[in-house]
Design a protein around this motif. Structure first.
Motif, PDB file in Angstrom:
ATOM      1  N   ALA A 197       0.924  -1.015   0.305  1.00 37.08           N
ATOM      2  CA  ALA A 197      -0.126   0.025   0.156  1.00 37.08           C
ATOM      3  C   ALA A 197       0.419   1.337  -0.132  1.00 37.08           C
ATOM      4  N   GLU A 198       2.417   1.160   0.556  1.00 36.41           N
ATOM      5  CA  GLU A 198       2.992   2.199   0.781  1.00 36.41           C
ATOM      6  C   GLU A 198       3.028   2.968  -1.110  1.00 36.41           C
ATOM      7  N   ARG A 199       3.571   1.640  -2.065  1.00 32.11           N
ATOM      8  CA  ARG A 199       4.818   2.649  -2.975  1.00 32.11           C
ATOM      9  C   ARG A 199       2.943   3.243  -3.771  1.00 32.11           C
ATOM     10  N   ILE A 200       1.731   2.850  -3.799  1.00 33.40           N
ATOM     11  CA  ILE A 200       0.935   3.877  -4.050  1.00 33.40           C
ATOM     12  C   ILE A 200      -0.040   5.236  -3.420  1.00 33.40           C
ATOM     13  N   ARG A 201       0.609   6.453  -3.387  1.00 33.90           N
ATOM     14  CA  ARG A 201       0.177   7.231  -2.714  1.00 33.90           C
ATOM     15  C   ARG A 201      -0.753   8.097  -3.547  1.00 33.90           C
ATOM     16  N   THR A 202      -1.722   8.524  -3.004  1.00 30.16           N
ATOM     17  CA  THR A 202      -2.578   9.625  -4.074  1.00 30.16           C
ATOM     18  C   THR A 202      -2.973  10.865  -3.066  1.00 30.16           C
ATOM     19  N   VAL A 203      -2.668  11.805  -4.858  1.00 36.66           N
ATOM     20  CA  VAL A 203      -2.639  13.135  -3.986  1.00 36.66           C
ATOM     21  C   VAL A 203      -4.083  13.452  -4.181  1.00 36.66           C
ATOM     22  N   ARG A 204      -5.095  14.137  -3.224  1.00 33.35           N
ATOM     23  CA  ARG A 204      -6.490  14.550  -3.661  1.00 33.35           C
ATOM     24  C   ARG A 204      -6.550  15.117  -3.723  1.00 33.35           C
ATOM     25  N   GLY A 205      -7.082  15.249  -5.398  1.00 36.06           N
ATOM     26  CA  GLY A 205      -7.431  15.460  -6.209  1.00 36.06           C
ATOM     27  C   GLY A 205      -6.956  15.532  -7.548  1.00 36.06           C
ATOM     28  N   GLU A 206      -5.680  15.371  -8.141  1.00 34.98           N
ATOM     29  CA  GLU A 206      -4.905  15.079  -8.996  1.00 34.98           C
ATOM     30  C   GLU A 206      -4.567  13.448  -8.978  1.00 34.98           C
ATOM     31  N   GLY A 207      -4.046  13.022  -8.648  1.00 37.21           N
ATOM     32  CA  GLY A 207      -3.843  11.297  -8.987  1.00 37.21           C
ATOM     33  C   GLY A 207      -3.160  11.151  -8.389  1.00 37.21           C
ATOM     34  N   TYR A 208      -2.399   9.612  -8.920  1.00 34.03           N
ATOM     35  CA  TYR A 208      -1.369   8.962  -8.436  1.00 34.03           C
ATOM     36  C   TYR A 208      -0.048   8.684  -8.252  1.00 34.03           C
ATOM     37  N   VAL A 209       0.688   8.640  -7.667  1.00 33.56           N
ATOM     38  CA  VAL A 209       2.118   8.814  -7.483  1.00 33.56           C
ATOM     39  C   VAL A 209       3.130   7.441  -6.992  1.00 33.56           C
ATOM     40  N   LEU A 210       3.764   6.623  -7.944  1.00 32.13           N
ATOM     41  CA  LEU A 210       4.284   5.641  -7.432  1.00 32.13           C
ATOM     42  C   LEU A 210       5.964   5.848  -7.018  1.00 32.13           C
ATOM     43  N   GLU A 211       5.946   5.488  -5.352  1.00 31.01           N
ATOM     44  CA  GLU A 211       6.688   5.682  -4.838  1.00 31.01           C
ATOM     45  C   GLU A 211       8.067   4.550  -4.776  1.00 31.01           C
TER      46      GLU A 211
END
Length: 212
Positions: A197-211
Motif C-alpha cells: 500500500a505504501e508504494r502508491i500514494r494518493t494525491v487528493r484531487g490530482e492522481g497517484y504517485v508510484l513511490e
C-alpha cells in the motif's frame, strides 16, 4: 519533432523552445528519417498521420536506427490500439489528439530525464522490478502475480515514477476509454494489496504517485 505544420504544432514548438529545448521540426515521414541521421536527436515526436510512408513503418525504422532514442507518438483515438503494440514499454510513449500542449511538453521532459533504456527489458523502481519482456513483477525479490489490468495500471504508473499520474491518463492508458474514478480506485486498491500500500500514494484531487 515530426508534426504537421498546424497552429497546434506551432504552439508546441514555442512552448518547448521557451523552456530551452532545442527543436528541429519536420513535416513528412521521409524527413523524420533524414533528420535523425543528420541531427542525432535525444527524443523524437512522431505524428502517425504525417504524409509520406506508412507511419508504423517509419516508427519501426526509427526504433531500429536509433534504438536508445525514445519516441513519443501522436495519434488519433481510432489509431491508438494498433499503435500501442509497436511502442517499447521502457522507452516510448504516446499522446492522443487532441492533446494539451503542456501534456506533451511534460511527457517530453519526463522521457528526456529517464536516461538509458532498461537493461534487458527490466525496469526497476526501488524494490519493484518489472521484466517487460515476460511480464514478470517482483517486489523485494518476491514474485507478484498481477491480472492484465493490474499490470497495465502498474506500467502506466511506472512511466512516471515519483510523479503524479492523473486519473484521466490512467483511464486512457489502461482502459482505452472513459473509466469512472471509482473503477480506478478499485484497481489501485487491488494493486496496493499486491505490491504494498505504501508504494502508491494518493494525491487528493490530482492522481497517484508510484513511490520507490
Amino acid at each position: 519533432m515530426a508534426l504537421p505544420p498546424t497552429a497546434a504544432s506551432a504552439s508546441v514548438l514555442r512552448s518547448l523552445r521557451s523552456e530551452g529545448v532545442s527543436v528541429s521540426p519536420v513535416s513528412d515521414g521521409i524527413g523524420v528519417l533524414d533528420a535523425v541521421r543528420a541531427r542525432d536527436p535525444a527524443l523524437i515526436v512522431l505524428d502517425v498521420e504525417l504524409p509520406g510512408p506508412e507511419q508504423g513503418a517509419v516508427l519501426a525504422a526509427l526504433q531500429t536506427e536509433v534504438p536508445n532514442v525514445p519516441v513519443i507518438a501522436v495519434t488519433s483515438r481510432e489509431r491508438r490500439a494498433g499503435l500501442i503494440g509497436q511502442l517499447r514499454a521502457d522507452r516510448d510513449d504516446y499522446v492522443v489528439r487532441p492533446f494539451a500542449v503542456d501534456e506533451l511538453a511534460a511527457r517530453i521532459r519526463l522521457r528526456l530525464r529517464l536516461g538509458p533504456p532498461a537493461e534487458n527489458g527490466v525496469l526497476r523502481h526501488g524494490v519493484l522490478t518489472v521484466d517487460t519482456e515476460f511480464g514478470d513483477v517482483t517486489v523485494d525479490g518476491q514474485g507478484v502475480s498481477l491480472s492484465p489490468t493490474e499490470y497495465a495500471l502498474l506500467m502506466a504508473l511506472l512511466t512516471a515514477p515519483g510523479e503524479i499520474v492523473p486519473p484521466d491518463r490512467l483511464a486512457r492508458e489502461v482502459w482505452s476509454e472513459p473509466a469512472s474514478a471509482n473503477l480506478i480506485q478499485v484497481y489501485i486498491s487491488y494493486l496496493r494489496r499486491k505490491i504494498g500500500a505504501e508504494r502508491i500514494r494518493t494525491v487528493r484531487g490530482e492522481g497517484y504517485v508510484l513511490e520507490a
